[in-house]
Design an enzyme around this catalytic site. Structure first.
Site, PDB file in Angstrom:
ATOM      1  N   HIS A  74       0.847  -1.203   0.000  1.00  0.00           N
ATOM      2  CA  HIS A  74       0.000   0.000   0.000  1.00  0.00           C
ATOM      3  C   HIS A  74       0.874   1.241   0.000  1.00  0.00           C
ATOM      4  O   HIS A  74       1.684   1.434   0.894  1.00  0.00           O
ATOM      5  CB  HIS A  74      -0.919   0.000   1.231  1.00  0.00           C
ATOM      6  N   TYR A 202      -9.248   5.595   7.191  1.00  0.00           N
ATOM      7  CA  TYR A 202      -9.369   6.031   8.591  1.00  0.00           C
ATOM      8  C   TYR A 202     -10.426   7.129   8.618  1.00  0.00           C
ATOM      9  O   TYR A 202     -10.214   8.207   8.059  1.00  0.00           O
ATOM     10  CB  TYR A 202      -8.046   6.601   9.095  1.00  0.00           C
ATOM     11  N   PRO A 293      -4.001   1.180  18.967  1.00  0.00           N
ATOM     12  CA  PRO A 293      -3.734   0.618  17.634  1.00  0.00           C
ATOM     13  C   PRO A 293      -3.890   1.584  16.466  1.00  0.00           C
ATOM     14  O   PRO A 293      -3.601   1.207  15.331  1.00  0.00           O
ATOM     15  CB  PRO A 293      -4.762  -0.511  17.520  1.00  0.00           C
ATOM     16  N   LYS A 297       0.983   0.318  15.000  1.00  0.00           N
ATOM     17  CA  LYS A 297       2.399   0.292  15.379  1.00  0.00           C
ATOM     18  C   LYS A 297       2.827  -0.841  16.316  1.00  0.00           C
ATOM     19  O   LYS A 297       4.028  -1.105  16.450  1.00  0.00           O
ATOM     20  CB  LYS A 297       2.765   1.624  16.063  1.00  0.00           C
ATOM     21  N   TYR A 387       3.961   6.894   9.806  1.00  0.00           N
ATOM     22  CA  TYR A 387       3.147   5.719   9.469  1.00  0.00           C
ATOM     23  C   TYR A 387       3.984   4.641   8.784  1.00  0.00           C
ATOM     24  O   TYR A 387       3.851   3.460   9.096  1.00  0.00           O
ATOM     25  CB  TYR A 387       1.970   6.134   8.577  1.00  0.00           C
TER      26      TYR A 387
HETATM   27  P1  FAD Z   1       2.508 -11.028  21.921  1.00  0.00           P
HETATM   28  O1  FAD Z   1       2.067 -11.103  20.518  1.00  0.00           O
HETATM   29  O2  FAD Z   1       1.490 -10.739  22.958  1.00  0.00           O
HETATM   30  O3  FAD Z   1       3.230 -12.391  22.251  1.00  0.00           O
HETATM   31  C1  FAD Z   1       3.555 -12.789  23.573  1.00  0.00           C
HETATM   32  C2  FAD Z   1       3.588 -14.294  23.640  1.00  0.00           C
HETATM   33  O4  FAD Z   1       3.996 -14.688  24.943  1.00  0.00           O
HETATM   34  C3  FAD Z   1       2.222 -14.904  23.417  1.00  0.00           C
HETATM   35  O5  FAD Z   1       2.307 -15.926  22.448  1.00  0.00           O
HETATM   36  C4  FAD Z   1       1.825 -15.431  24.781  1.00  0.00           C
HETATM   37  O6  FAD Z   1       1.001 -16.582  24.697  1.00  0.00           O
HETATM   38  C5  FAD Z   1       3.175 -15.736  25.392  1.00  0.00           C
HETATM   39  N1  FAD Z   1       3.189 -15.720  26.853  1.00  0.00           N
HETATM   40  C6  FAD Z   1       2.541 -14.884  27.694  1.00  0.00           C
HETATM   41  N2  FAD Z   1       2.814 -15.168  28.984  1.00  0.00           N
HETATM   42  C7  FAD Z   1       3.666 -16.231  28.951  1.00  0.00           C
HETATM   43  C8  FAD Z   1       4.303 -16.981  29.953  1.00  0.00           C
HETATM   44  N3  FAD Z   1       4.127 -16.706  31.249  1.00  0.00           N
HETATM   45  N4  FAD Z   1       5.110 -18.001  29.574  1.00  0.00           N
HETATM   46  C9  FAD Z   1       5.299 -18.294  28.257  1.00  0.00           C
HETATM   47  N5  FAD Z   1       4.706 -17.602  27.273  1.00  0.00           N
HETATM   48  C10 FAD Z   1       3.901 -16.572  27.607  1.00  0.00           C
HETATM   49  N6  FAD Z   1      -1.426  -3.909  16.845  1.00  0.00           N
HETATM   50  C11 FAD Z   1      -1.626  -3.239  15.726  1.00  0.00           C
HETATM   51  O7  FAD Z   1      -0.676  -2.592  15.271  1.00  0.00           O
HETATM   52  N7  FAD Z   1      -2.819  -3.292  15.073  1.00  0.00           N
HETATM   53  C12 FAD Z   1      -3.860  -4.058  15.533  1.00  0.00           C
HETATM   54  O8  FAD Z   1      -4.920  -4.098  14.931  1.00  0.00           O
HETATM   55  C13 FAD Z   1      -3.703  -4.750  16.706  1.00  0.00           C
HETATM   56  N8  FAD Z   1      -4.701  -5.496  17.211  1.00  0.00           N
HETATM   57  C14 FAD Z   1      -4.519  -6.127  18.401  1.00  0.00           C
HETATM   58  C15 FAD Z   1      -5.560  -6.860  18.943  1.00  0.00           C
HETATM   59  C16 FAD Z   1      -5.415  -7.499  20.172  1.00  0.00           C
HETATM   60  C17 FAD Z   1      -6.567  -8.280  20.762  1.00  0.00           C
HETATM   61  C18 FAD Z   1      -4.180  -7.371  20.855  1.00  0.00           C
HETATM   62  C19 FAD Z   1      -4.000  -8.022  22.202  1.00  0.00           C
HETATM   63  C20 FAD Z   1      -3.138  -6.663  20.294  1.00  0.00           C
HETATM   64  C21 FAD Z   1      -3.293  -6.032  19.077  1.00  0.00           C
HETATM   65  N9  FAD Z   1      -2.262  -5.294  18.488  1.00  0.00           N
HETATM   66  C22 FAD Z   1      -2.451  -4.648  17.349  1.00  0.00           C
HETATM   67  C23 FAD Z   1      -0.949  -5.215  19.068  1.00  0.00           C
HETATM   68  C24 FAD Z   1       0.016  -6.224  18.442  1.00  0.00           C
HETATM   69  O9  FAD Z   1      -0.690  -7.366  18.064  1.00  0.00           O
HETATM   70  C25 FAD Z   1       1.069  -6.489  19.476  1.00  0.00           C
HETATM   71  O10 FAD Z   1       1.775  -5.278  19.671  1.00  0.00           O
HETATM   72  C26 FAD Z   1       2.032  -7.626  19.116  1.00  0.00           C
HETATM   73  O11 FAD Z   1       1.369  -8.854  19.196  1.00  0.00           O
HETATM   74  C27 FAD Z   1       3.232  -7.613  20.060  1.00  0.00           C
HETATM   75  O12 FAD Z   1       3.999  -8.758  19.884  1.00  0.00           O
HETATM   76  P2  FAD Z   1       4.770  -9.418  21.096  1.00  0.00           P
HETATM   77  O13 FAD Z   1       5.504 -10.569  20.507  1.00  0.00           O
HETATM   78  O14 FAD Z   1       5.493  -8.393  21.849  1.00  0.00           O
HETATM   79  O15 FAD Z   1       3.637  -9.925  22.099  1.00  0.00           O
HETATM   80  C1  DHB Z   2      -5.195  -2.648  11.107  1.00  0.00           C
HETATM   81  C2  DHB Z   2      -5.072  -2.367  12.425  1.00  0.00           C
HETATM   82  C3  DHB Z   2      -4.720  -1.108  12.811  1.00  0.00           C
HETATM   83  O1  DHB Z   2      -4.582  -0.823  14.110  1.00  0.00           O
HETATM   84  C4  DHB Z   2      -4.496  -0.111  11.892  1.00  0.00           C
HETATM   85  O2  DHB Z   2      -4.183   1.137  12.309  1.00  0.00           O
HETATM   86  C5  DHB Z   2      -4.631  -0.388  10.565  1.00  0.00           C
HETATM   87  C6  DHB Z   2      -4.975  -1.669  10.171  1.00  0.00           C
HETATM   88  C7  DHB Z   2      -5.580  -4.007  10.700  1.00  0.00           C
HETATM   89  O3  DHB Z   2      -5.822  -4.833  11.579  1.00  0.00           O
HETATM   90  O4  DHB Z   2      -5.655  -4.267   9.498  1.00  0.00           O
END
Ligand code: FAD
Ligand code: DHB
Length: 393
Positions: A74, A202, A293, A297, A387
Site C-alpha cells: 500500500h 481512517y 492501535p 504500530k 506511518y
Molecule cells: P505477543 O504477541 O502478545 O506475544 C507474547 C507471547 O507470549 C504470546 O504468544 C503469549 O502466549 C506468550 N506468553 C505470555 N505469557 C507467557 C508466559 N508466562 N510463559 C510463556 N509464554 C507466555 N497492533 C496493531 O498494530 N494493530 C492491531 O490491529 C492490533 N490489534 C490487536 C488486537 C489485540 C486483541 C491485541 C491483544 C493486540 C493487538 N495489536 C495490534 C498489538 C500487536 O498485536 C502487538 O503489539 C504484538 O502482538 C506484540 O507482539 P509481542 O511478541 O510483543 O507480544
Molecule cells: C489494522 C489495524 C490497525 O490498528 C491499523 O491502524 C490499521 C490496520 C488491521 O488490523 O488491518
C-alpha cells in the site's frame, strides 16, 4: 547439570519468534518457551500492517517468501472526514510504502522457519519463573506436561506480551511505569467480502471513529470505536454493518457487506515500562510497551526492539562487545516514545471524545487539524513518515 542455552526467550509472539530467527542467523542458540499451543498462536487475529523495517526483518530471518507472494503493498492511505476522502501518498511523501499481511501469518512463517531449522520451541509450558537475572547465570524454570524443567542460560529475553511474567520479575522499585487507559475501545470484525476500498480508510465521524482495512483481496477487516467494555451481544451483524456504513460514508463510496467470521472488542491503552533491561533480562515488544492501535504500530515496534536486541547480542557473542547491550534500553526507548507519541496523536485526532467540558471545541479543533494534515505538505509528510516507520535508530 540442567540443560542450557545462550538466550532463553519467553513468548512465541512476533517478538520472541523474530528474535530467535535473527539470533539463529548469527549462530546464537536460543530456546523459546511459549504458554500456548501452536494452533492458538497461529490463529490469533491481531495486527495487519507491516512497515518496511518489519518486511526487511522477515527477509533477514529467511521467512519472507510467502509474505512477498501474498502481502498487499500500500503506497498511501485515506483519511475521511466530513464525508470526504483525502489521500496521504506515502510513496510521494517518503519514498516508502507499507504491506498488508496478517500478524498470524507472520507468526506461522516464523514458526515454520524455526521448526525446519530444528531449533527448540517449547509449547504449552506452564508456571514459568525467572531466576538469577541479576547474576551472570540466570535460569528459567517451567513445567511441561506437569513435569518440572530448568533451563540455564546467559541471557533472558522477555517477549511474553503485556500479561507475561517477565516484566514482573524486575523489582518494582527499579521500574517506572507510564500508563493511560482510553475511555473507548475498538469493535473489530473479519468478514468474507472484498475490501470496499483499495487502500485503508481512517474515518473521523460525529458518531465515532471507523477503520476499513483488509487481509486479502477477498477478506475485509473493519473496526468501530465503541465503549472499552462494549457488550458484543448487543451488536447484530446488521447493526455492525449499518454503523460502519454510516461512519465510513462518502459520496463516492459504497460499503460491501458479507459474512462476519470473527469479532472482538479491544481496549486501548498507552503504556511504557522503563528501563527495558534489568541485569541479564531484556524486555521486548508488548512486555515493555503498549500503543493504542490507531497508528498500526504495536507489531512493528515489537519487531524493531528485537532487531536491536539481536544486533546487540551478536556484538556480544561475536566480538565480546557489550556496548550495544548496555545501550539497548536507551536506544529502544528513544524510538518507543516517538511511536507512543504518534499513536496517541492519531488516536486523539480521529476518535470521538465525549468528556465535557470542551468536547464541542475539541471536535472543531480535530476538524481543523484534519484539514491542516491533508492540505499542508509538511503536515502530511509528518504523518506519512511516522506511518511508514521511523528509522531503527
Ligand atoms: P505477543 O504477541 O502478545 O506475544 C507474547 C507471547 O507470549 C504470546 O504468544 C503469549 O502466549 C506468550 N506468553 C505470555 N505469557 C507467557 C508466559 N508466562 N510463559 C510463556 N509464554 C507466555 N497492533 C496493531 O498494530 N494493530 C492491531 O490491529 C492490533 N490489534 C490487536 C488486537 C489485540 C486483541 C491485541 C491483544 C493486540 C493487538 N495489536 C495490534 C498489538 C500487536 O498485536 C502487538 O503489539 C504484538 O502482538 C506484540 O507482539 P509481542 O511478541 O510483543 O507480544
Ligand atoms: C489494522 C489495524 C490497525 O490498528 C491499523 O491502524 C490499521 C490496520 C488491521 O488490523 O488491518
Amino acid at each position: 547439570m540442567p540443560p542450557r542455552t545462550q538466550v532463553a526467550i519467553i513468548g512465541a509472539g512476533p517478538a520472541g519468534l523474530m528474535l530467535g530467527a535473527l539470533l539463529a542467523r548469527h549462530g546464537i542458540a536460543s530456546v523459546i518457551l511459549e504458554a500456548r499451543s501452536r494452533t492458538y498462536i497461529e490463529h490469533r487475529i491481531r495486527a495487519g500492517v507491516l512497515e518496511q523495517g518489519t518486511i526487511d526483518a522477515m527477509d533477514e530471518a529467511g521467512a519472507g517468501a510467502r509474505m512477498h507472494q501474498q502481502g498487499l503493498v500500500h503506497e498511501g492511505t485515506i483519511l475521511r472526514f466530513g464525508g470526504r476522502s483525502h489521500r496521504i501518498d506515502f510513496r510521494a511523501l517518503t519514498g516508502k510504502a507499507v504491506m498488508i499481511y496478517s500478524q498470524h501469518e507472520l507468526v506461522r512463517d516464523l514458526v515454520a522457519v524455526r521448526i525446519a531449522a530444528g531449533d527448540p520451541l517449547e509449547l504449552e509450558v506452564e508456571d514459568v519463573t525467572l531466576d538469577g537475572i541479576e547474576t551472570r547465570k540466570p535460569c528459567v524454570r517451567f513445567r511441561r506436561a506437569g513435569q518440572p524443567h530448568e533451563l540455564a542460560c546467559d541471557f533472558i529475553a522477555g517477549c511474553d506480551g503485556f500479561h507475561g511474567v517477565s516484566r514482573a520479575a524486575i523489582p518494582a522499585d527499579r521500574l517506572r511505569v507510564f500508563e493511560h487507559d482510553y475511555p473507548f475501545g475498538w469493535l473489530g470484525i473479519l468478514a468474507d467480502v472484498a475490501p470496499s476500498s483499495p487502500e485503508l480508510v481512517y474515518a473521523h465521524h460525529d458518531r465515532g471513529f471507523a477503520l476499513l482495512s483488509m487481509r486479502s483481496p477477498s477478506v475485509s477487516r473493519l473496526y468501530l470505536q465503541c465503549a472499552p467494555d462494549e457488550d458484543l451481544a448487543a451488536w447484530s451483524d446488521d447493526r455492525i454493518w449499518s454503523e460502519l456504513a454510516i461512519r465510513l460514508g462518502a459520496d463516492d463510496f459504497t460499503l460491501a457487506t458479507g459474512p462476519i467470521t470473527q469479532r472482538s472488542v479491544t481496549p486501548m491503552r498507552s503504556f511504557v515500562a522503563e528501563p527495558m533491561r534489568h541485569g541479564r533480562l531484556f524486555l521486548a515488544g508488548d512486555a515493555a510497551h503498549i500503543v493504542p492501535p490507531t497508528g498500526a504500530k504495536g507489531l512493528n515496534l515489537a519487531i524493531a526492539d528485537v532487531r536491536l536486541l539481536a544486533e546487540a547480542l551478536a556484538a556480544f557473542y561475536g566480538r565480546g562487545d557489550a556496548t550495544l547491550l548496555d545501550a539497548y534500553s536507551e536506544l529502544c526507548l528513544r524510538r518507543v516514545w516517538k511511536v507512543e507519541r504518534f499513536s496517541a496523536w492519531m488516536t486523539q485526532l480521529l476518535h470521538r471524545h465525549d468528556a465535557p467540558p470542551g468536547a464541542e471545541l475539541g471536535h472543531r479543533l480535530q476538524l481543523a487539524e484534519l484539514d491542516y494534515v491533508t492540505s499542508s505538505h509538511a503536515a502530511a509528510t509528518t504523518l506519512a513518515e511516522n506511518y511508514v516507520g521511523l528509522p531503527l535508530r
